[in-house]
Design an enzyme around this catalytic site. Sequence first.
Site, PDB file in Angstrom:
ATOM      1  CB  CYS A 162      -0.878  -0.036   1.191  1.00 40.49           C
ATOM      2  SG  CYS A 162      -1.911  -1.511   1.198  1.00 40.49           S
ATOM      3  CG  HIS A 301      -2.068   4.163   5.111  1.00 39.43           C
ATOM      4  ND1 HIS A 301      -1.893   4.180   3.651  1.00 39.43           N
ATOM      5  CD2 HIS A 301      -2.003   2.878   5.352  1.00 39.43           C
ATOM      6  CE1 HIS A 301      -1.775   3.026   3.117  1.00 39.43           C
ATOM      7  NE2 HIS A 301      -2.012   2.038   4.199  1.00 39.43           N
ATOM      8  CG  HIS A 338      -6.579   0.581   0.669  1.00 42.05           C
ATOM      9  ND1 HIS A 338      -5.432   1.393   0.044  1.00 42.05           N
ATOM     10  CD2 HIS A 338      -5.780   0.134   1.797  1.00 42.05           C
ATOM     11  CE1 HIS A 338      -4.185   1.048   0.485  1.00 42.05           C
ATOM     12  NE2 HIS A 338      -4.355   0.504   1.687  1.00 42.05           N
TER      13      HIS A 338
END
Length: 354
Positions: A162, A301, A338
């Site tokens: 990620c 994040h 995401h």
Amino acid sequence: MRRVVITGMGAITPVGLSVEEFWNSVKEGKTNFAEVTRFDSTNYRAHMAAEINNFNPKDYMDFKSAKRMELFSQYAVAAAKEAIEQSGLDMTKEYPFRVGCSVGSGIGSMQVVEKSCEILNTKGPGRLNPLMIPLLISNMASGNVSIQFGMKGKCINVVTACATGTHSIGEAFRTIQYGDADVMVAGGAEASITPIGVAGFTSLTALNTTDDPARASIPFDAERSGFIMGEGAGVVVLESLEHAQARGAKIYAELAGYGATGDAYHITSPAEDGSGAAKAMEMAIADAGMKPEDVDYINAHGTSTHHNDLFETKAITIVLGDHAYKTKINSTKSMIGHLLGAAGGVEFITCVKS
């Protein structure tokens, strides 16, 4: 070390197929969380996603090129096209070996893996697509962008799950700082809303299983229970300040600092004391020659998982101390889900637009 600026941006997201569409949606709080349409998710515990519904690769590239790319590469090329056009970069006037590409993908094409396994099991190994490997490997996002636009400089693909998009931009930043290129096209791309992708992240207990779109992606909320998978790409054009000024480019922002660490703790969980993320932020602030109190906005994040949001908050308070309570902090994932390897690219653009 040379100063580095941003002169172009491109975005393909679940809430907009351009930077302006995406940014207007963000300001309006628009989301796109709905039942998965790419496959039958009836038997899945998690069956919501943030899909891109109206993307046509022929709007960004010729049909022959599009056929030789998987969806994540198509997203990368489309976002790069917008970023390059916005920057006004004319490759016919550039020395191509001084223009590089750093567009990462965390996973590559799960679609090709799924199709190929089915063919292997039903028809045998001799029936696999000769281009199977080139289509699926994650570095083809960067490779296809460089081919499409004639960039012959450094062509790299950072794969760090990620953090892929963020690291890809950071390494491009370092490349220009140290004189290995004058221009870098950088960011991330991902398209992993597939049966194995959703099943895998569900088994990891990373996805939210709610049926309520309004409560699907809720970073830092007390009731957070996982993220919603999104897809897309975020790509920017980075240049040395001198190069941008010499060609009269519009400068949107300066990229001043970069920090990267590894927690050396667990394969999925951040360090519980937030020390790894804190050190990365401290390094970026120091690299920029700034002080913690100079920070006025953090695009976190913020995955909506219990561990990430808790430990990330700890990291921010370690770095900023009391100033953290005066700093604006949010997560774009509350609107687009995401984007995995593309997350850092799109969230970088959010910071520039902010």
